[in-house]
Enzyme design. Structure first.
Site, PDB file in Angstrom:
ATOM      1  N   TYR A  21       0.827  -1.079   0.164  1.00 32.32           N
ATOM      2  CA  TYR A  21       0.295   0.001   0.227  1.00 32.32           C
ATOM      3  C   TYR A  21       0.995   1.240  -0.046  1.00 32.32           C
ATOM      4  CZ  TYR A  21      -4.058  -3.013   0.919  1.00 32.32           C
ATOM      5  OH  TYR A  21      -5.218  -3.777   0.501  1.00 32.32           O
ATOM      6  N   TYR A 149     -11.351  -7.140   7.391  1.00 26.70           N
ATOM      7  CA  TYR A 149     -10.180  -7.021   6.521  1.00 26.70           C
ATOM      8  C   TYR A 149      -9.974  -8.698   6.127  1.00 26.70           C
ATOM      9  CZ  TYR A 149      -5.935  -7.157   4.073  1.00 26.70           C
ATOM     10  OH  TYR A 149      -4.854  -7.360   3.034  1.00 26.70           O
ATOM     11  N   ASP A 250     -12.544 -16.078   9.959  1.00 25.29           N
ATOM     12  CA  ASP A 250     -11.265 -15.560   9.532  1.00 25.29           C
ATOM     13  C   ASP A 250     -10.392 -15.401  10.769  1.00 25.29           C
ATOM     14  OD1 ASP A 250      -8.825 -14.643   8.588  1.00 25.29           O
ATOM     15  OD2 ASP A 250      -9.860 -13.083   7.291  1.00 25.29           O
ATOM     16  N   LYS A 279      -0.892 -16.276   9.205  1.00 30.09           N
ATOM     17  CA  LYS A 279       0.117 -15.392   9.794  1.00 30.09           C
ATOM     18  C   LYS A 279       0.960 -15.936  10.899  1.00 30.09           C
ATOM     19  CE  LYS A 279      -1.464 -10.906   8.847  1.00 30.09           C
ATOM     20  NZ  LYS A 279      -2.810 -10.592   8.355  1.00 30.09           N
TER      21      LYS A 279
HETATM   22  C1  LIG Z   1      -3.512 -10.520   7.123  1.00 25.84           C
HETATM   23  C2  LIG Z   1      -4.977 -11.173   6.871  1.00 25.84           C
HETATM   24  C3  LIG Z   1      -5.571 -11.573   5.925  1.00 25.84           C
HETATM   25  C4  LIG Z   1      -4.637 -11.886   4.627  1.00 25.84           C
HETATM   26  O1  LIG Z   1      -3.463 -12.639   4.722  1.00 25.84           O
HETATM   27  P1  LIG Z   1      -2.327 -12.371   3.763  1.00 25.84           P
HETATM   28  O2  LIG Z   1      -1.276 -13.411   4.205  1.00 25.84           O
HETATM   29  O3  LIG Z   1      -1.706 -10.982   3.899  1.00 25.84           O
HETATM   30  O4  LIG Z   1      -2.685 -12.712   2.191  1.00 25.84           O
HETATM   31  C5  LIG Z   1      -6.625 -12.032   5.817  1.00 25.84           C
HETATM   32  N1  LIG Z   1      -7.539 -11.965   7.012  1.00 25.84           N
HETATM   33  C6  LIG Z   1      -7.241 -11.518   8.059  1.00 25.84           C
HETATM   34  C7  LIG Z   1      -7.838 -11.338   9.102  1.00 25.84           C
HETATM   35  C8  LIG Z   1      -5.712 -10.729   7.936  1.00 25.84           C
HETATM   36  O5  LIG Z   1      -5.422 -10.176   9.302  1.00 25.84           O
END
Ligand SMILES: *Cc1c(COP(=O)(O)O)cnc(C)c1O
Length: 430
Positions: A21, A149, A250, A279
């Site tokens: 970004y 997100y 997520d 992550k």
């Molecule tokens: C970082 C993140 C993503 C995306 O993961 P990437 O490895 O950057 O593609 C999706 N959902 C959440 C909640 C995140 O924090």
């Protein structure tokens, strides 16, 4: 490889490289890193910084960890990669078994992929293909919260906040999804059942088109660093069942202890139909993510037109990533991470509390090893980033949010240093 001198490094970076970004060419400050060890990032310019970001939630046990390095070396000696079509290996099988053990019981089947965004794509495809296989091909849309997100690829982006995700820019390429307001009742606030009205109304009116609800349980991360009441998650589970819609959670940011529980959905005591993790999975060593689902869902695909789930990345279940992830999860199991996270939470609470009295500050909140100072106005990154470096910490605010989620190994005086730096830098703002 000949190392570049410092000026060349920065000059060539500006000439050729995109950063996340960031404008191109990059006009903001960029800090070259020589190495990283424990909670410290060592800059090429000599400064040593305490990492308050854990490299975006990932590096929970610090950098250059001997056990993760050892696991990687041992795997490299065997093979760093092999295709997963028709082949399997120790690291993938043992890691899948571990993930199934750690997650709520109904989640039994593991799909490995390379990044969080792809794990979300996989989850959304699973939901659509599940309903298609059950003769309900019209269920192709998703219900989600604003301020969420879920990643930067197209399907993931379609369920990100429409404003911060700039949906209008991509209008004709993005699927229109169903949005409800971001949960308003805070984590420890007083629960009111009316909070679910919008969610339920949408399901009642559009449930026939909705494959799944998808959201980040309890902690909305990059979309606003907001901690909301676990009853939203519990009630959303009930409503999804009542209206025949799957639930995708997520936990890419929240998974593996960050919030004080192994998974944030443990606060609600529920299990999703599909769970995304990423992550912290490899402890920040390298990219790996996974999408877990129930036997019921994956078995349904066999009855459908395709007969199989239509996805298969080239680097699926990369052995090197799986070996490191397996060691990282063993490491997590080897000490009392709950006490560590809760000690960091206490230190962040007392350390950040004085920020409340600063005129620039709107709110201060802490959950698990996540501390957030919300400001009235967006920060000027070109100004604050070098100020944090001068304070000896690495923090990367965005918009109106200055926040920290340090490695779990961060010591009390280091957490205090992070909190002090946040206070000092915010106090200098006009
Ligand atoms: C970082 C993140 C993503 C995306 O993961 P990437 O490895 O950057 O593609 C999706 N959902 C959440 C909640 C995140 O924090």
């Amino acid at each position: 490889m000949q190392p570049l001198d410092l000026n060349q490094l920065i000059e060539l970076d500006r000439r050729h490289l995109w950063h996340p970004y960031a404008p191109m060419p990059n006009t903001g400050p960029v800090f070259p890193v020589r190495s990283a060890q424990g909670v410290h990032i060592q800059l090429e310019t000599g400064e040593q910084l305490i990492d308050g970001m854990a490299s975006w939630w990932t590096c929970i046990h610090g950098y250059n960890h001997p056990r993760l390095n050892q696991a990687a070396h041992a795997q490299i000696e065997r093979m760093s990669h092999v295709m997963f079509g028709g082949l399997t290996h120790q690291s993938a099988v043992q890691l899948a078994q571990k993930l199934v053990q750690l997650t709520p019981d109904p989640l039994q089947h593991v799909f490995f992929c390379d990044s969080g965004s792809v794990a979300v794509e996989v989850a959304m495809k699973m939901a659509i293909q599940y309903w298609h296989s059950r003769g309900q091909p019209h269920k192709q849309n998703f219900l989600t919260f604003r301020r969420g997100y879920h990643g930067d690829t197209f399907a993931a982006m379609s369920v990100c906040d429409p404003v911060t995700g700039m949906h209008h820019l991509f209008r004709s390429s993005l699927v229109d999804q169903y949005f409800v307001e971001s949960p308003r009742i805070p984590f420890a606030g007083e629960w009111q059942d009316e909070a679910m009205t919008a969610f339920e109304t949408l399901l009642a009116e559009h449930g026939d088109n909705i494959a799944a609800a998808i959201f980040e349980p309890v902690v909305q991360g990059a979309g606003g660093m907001w901690f909301y009441h676990p009853n939203y998650v519990r009630r959303a589970r009930e409503l999804c069942d009542r209206y025949g819609v799957l639930l995708i959670l997520d936990e890419i940011a929240t998974g593996f202890g960050r919030t004080g529980r192994m998974f944030a959905c443990d606060y609600a005591g529920i299990c999703p139909d599909i769970l995304c993790v990423g992550k912290a999975l490899t402890g920040g060593f390298m990219s790996l993510a996974a999408t877990l689902t129930t036997a019921h869902i994956s078995q349904t695909f066999a009855q459908g037109e395709a007969g199989v789930f239509m996805h298969g990345p080239t680097f699926m279940a990369n052995p090197l990533a799986c070996a490191v992830a397996l060691e990282n999860l063993d490491l997590l199991a080897s000490y009392d991470w709950r006490s560590r996270v809760s000690a960091i939470a206490d230190q962040l609470k007392s350390g950040l509390e004085p920020c409340r009295d600063l005129p620039a500050v709107k709110d201060v909140r802490v959950l698990g090893a996540i501390g957030v100072v919300e400001l009235h106005e967006p920060v000027d990154m070109a100004v604050v980033q070098p100020q944090f470096v001068a304070q000896g910490v690495w923090l990367r605010p965005f918009g109106r949010l200055v926040y920290t989620m340090p490695p779990y190994i961060t010591q009390p005086e280091q957490v205090a240093a992070i909190a002090r730096a946040i206070h000092t830098v915010i106090a200098q703002m006009r």
